[in-house]
Design a protein around this motif. Structure first.
Motif, short mmCIF file in Angstrom:
data_model
loop_
_atom_site.label_atom_id
_atom_site.label_comp_id
_atom_site.label_asym_id
_atom_site.label_seq_id
_atom_site.Cartn_x
_atom_site.Cartn_y
_atom_site.Cartn_z
N VAL A 103 0.82 -1.22 0.00
CA VAL A 103 0.00 0.00 0.00
C VAL A 103 0.86 1.26 0.00
O VAL A 103 0.60 2.21 -0.76
CB VAL A 103 -0.95 0.02 1.22
N ASP A 104 1.89 1.29 0.84
CA ASP A 104 2.60 2.54 1.13
C ASP A 104 3.93 2.72 0.42
O ASP A 104 4.67 3.66 0.72
CB ASP A 104 2.84 2.65 2.64
N GLU A 105 4.27 1.83 -0.50
CA GLU A 105 5.58 1.92 -1.15
C GLU A 105 5.78 3.25 -1.88
O GLU A 105 6.85 3.86 -1.79
CB GLU A 105 5.76 0.76 -2.13
N LYS A 106 4.77 3.72 -2.60
CA LYS A 106 4.89 4.97 -3.35
C LYS A 106 5.02 6.16 -2.39
O LYS A 106 5.84 7.05 -2.61
CB LYS A 106 3.67 5.16 -4.26
N TRP A 142 6.18 6.12 0.69
CA TRP A 142 7.49 6.06 1.35
C TRP A 142 8.58 6.61 0.43
O TRP A 142 9.41 7.42 0.85
CB TRP A 142 7.80 4.61 1.74
N SER A 143 8.59 6.15 -0.83
CA SER A 143 9.64 6.59 -1.76
C SER A 143 9.55 8.09 -2.02
O SER A 143 10.58 8.78 -2.10
CB SER A 143 9.57 5.81 -3.07
N GLU A 144 8.35 8.64 -2.14
CA GLU A 144 8.21 10.07 -2.41
C GLU A 144 8.72 10.92 -1.24
O GLU A 144 9.39 11.93 -1.45
CB GLU A 144 6.75 10.40 -2.72
N VAL A 145 8.40 10.52 -0.02
CA VAL A 145 8.86 11.27 1.15
C VAL A 145 10.38 11.15 1.28
O VAL A 145 11.07 12.15 1.51
CB VAL A 145 8.17 10.77 2.44
N ARG A 146 10.90 9.96 1.14
CA ARG A 146 12.35 9.76 1.23
C ARG A 146 13.07 10.58 0.18
O ARG A 146 14.07 11.26 0.46
CB ARG A 146 12.67 8.27 1.08
N ASN A 147 12.60 10.55 -1.06
CA ASN A 147 13.27 11.26 -2.15
C ASN A 147 13.23 12.77 -1.95
O ASN A 147 14.22 13.47 -2.23
CB ASN A 147 12.64 10.87 -3.49
N PRO A 181 9.38 2.72 -5.73
CA PRO A 181 8.48 1.90 -4.91
C PRO A 181 8.89 0.43 -4.90
O PRO A 181 8.73 -0.26 -3.89
CB PRO A 181 7.12 2.09 -5.59
N GLU A 182 9.45 -0.04 -6.01
CA GLU A 182 9.90 -1.43 -6.07
C GLU A 182 11.05 -1.69 -5.10
O GLU A 182 11.13 -2.75 -4.46
CB GLU A 182 10.33 -1.78 -7.50
N MET A 183 11.93 -0.72 -4.96
CA MET A 183 13.03 -0.86 -4.01
C MET A 183 12.51 -0.86 -2.58
O MET A 183 13.01 -1.59 -1.73
CB MET A 183 14.03 0.29 -4.20
N VAL A 184 11.50 -0.04 -2.31
CA VAL A 184 10.90 -0.01 -0.97
C VAL A 184 10.25 -1.35 -0.67
O VAL A 184 10.34 -1.87 0.45
CB VAL A 184 9.88 1.14 -0.85
N ALA A 185 9.60 -1.93 -1.67
CA ALA A 185 8.96 -3.24 -1.48
C ALA A 185 10.00 -4.29 -1.10
O ALA A 185 9.76 -5.12 -0.21
CB ALA A 185 8.21 -3.65 -2.74
N LYS A 186 11.16 -4.25 -1.76
CA LYS A 186 12.23 -5.21 -1.42
C LYS A 186 12.75 -4.97 -0.01
O LYS A 186 13.10 -5.91 0.70
CB LYS A 186 13.36 -5.10 -2.44
N MET A 187 12.80 -3.70 0.40
CA MET A 187 13.23 -3.36 1.75
C MET A 187 12.32 -4.03 2.78
O MET A 187 12.78 -4.54 3.80
CB MET A 187 13.21 -1.84 1.92
N ALA A 188 11.03 -4.00 2.48
CA ALA A 188 10.05 -4.57 3.41
C ALA A 188 10.02 -6.10 3.36
O ALA A 188 9.35 -6.73 4.19
CB ALA A 188 8.66 -4.03 3.09
#
Length: 299
Positions: free
Chosen positions: A160-163, A165-170, A185-192
């Motif tokens: 749900v939150d990958e996009k 998370w990536s936008e805030v981090r970037n 978002p794909e990198m965040v998904a792998k992180m999780a």
């Protein structure tokens, strides 16, 4: 002595060499889980140095994954020789440079106490891009914290939150040296999905319905003992300077305490003086320092 590309039949020897010497270098990508998955390929070009008996006495390997390639750069996994001869490093570098088409630089983190390698990098025309420091905190009491009105902290929701998370981090890291390349978002998904993931450790700070900050607590190890690694911690520019970073840090420290961690660890860039002051004020102490050396290709 001779330098040659790492072949499949030598992978186990290379991994053992990395294990033997990882305490002398930046070991960020030399953990067991990294070595277990290691394969020499286009993303991991690797060379080794062999002595007259055919034993490995040196190794150099680059990481040119999707994230680094988008930033037009490559990071060293290891750059080490048991023999203190600059010519060996020159030959290893010469081999790796064959794999850097389309990149603008390669870079390496070197512990500040490794003066031998620092001297070698200077001779090879590398220069310092930035410094970073490792800080540790004993998880005693966590200072009081409360969430301001109209704010809330929500745990990350996989799928749900990958996009978000990536936008805030970037946005938060857009001008931070070494972190300018956006994550996806794909990198965040792998992180999780990683082995270090802690359920509830990834948190998002909202102001009303606007996501404004993130923090991650992940399982790690330091000096042979479990520790929780905090990072990234980011606040979008419009909300910086309001104490929200301190709020997320304390929320993460509280999470670590609830999970039974006796210590937390994090890394901070040397030029980020505001963040350094925050961490020191919250009880962290510096335990290690590294220099990021870069080799920029001529246009």
């Amino acid at each position: 002595m001779r330098v040659e590309v790492l072949k499949p039949d030598r992978v186990n020897g290379f991994i053992e060499y990395c294990r033997k010497h990882r305490n002398e270098v930046d070991d960020s990508f030399l953990y067991e889980e990294d070595l277990k998955e290691f394969t020499p390929n286009a993303e991991n070009p690797t060379y080794i140095v062999l002595d007259e008996q055919g034993e490995i006495i040196g190794a150099a390997s680059l990481i040119i994954d999707e994230y680094n390639r988008r930033g037009q750069r490559a990071r060293f996994r290891i750059f080490h020789s048991e023999v203190e001869e600059p010519d060996i490093y020159k030959e290893l570098l010469r081999g790796l440079l064959k794999h850097t088409e389309g990149l603008r630089k390669i870079y390496i983190f070197i512990p500040l106490n490794n003066q031998r390698l620092i001297s070698v990098m200077t001779q090879l025309d590398f220069s310092v891009e930035r410094y970073a420091f490792l800080l540790v905190r004993e998880n005693s009491d966590v200072l009081e914290w409360s969430i301001p009105q109209d704010y809330r902290i929500q745990s990350f929701r996989s799928g749900v939150d990958e996009k978000i998370w990536s936008e805030v981090r970037n946005a938060g890291f857009a001008k931070l040296k070494g972190n300018e390349t956006p994550v996806t978002p794909e990198m965040v998904a792998k992180m999780a999905e990683g082995n270090d993931y802690l359920e509830g450790g990834m948190k998002i700070l909202y102001h009303l319905e606007t996501p404004v900050g993130i923090v991650r607590g992940a399982d790690d190890e330091y000096e042979g003992a479990p520790i929780m690694n905090i990072g990234p911690l980011a606040i979008i520019p419009e909300y910086q300077g309001q104490g929200l970073g301190r709020l997320l840090l304390r929320a993460s420290l509280q999470f670590a305490k609830e999970k039974g961690y006796h210590k937390t660890i994090l890394s901070v860039n040397g030029e980020n003086e505001r963040a350094q002051a925050l961490y020191v004020n919250e009880g962290f102490r510096q335990v290690e320092g590294v220099a990021c050396y870069e080799y920029i290709f001529q246009a």
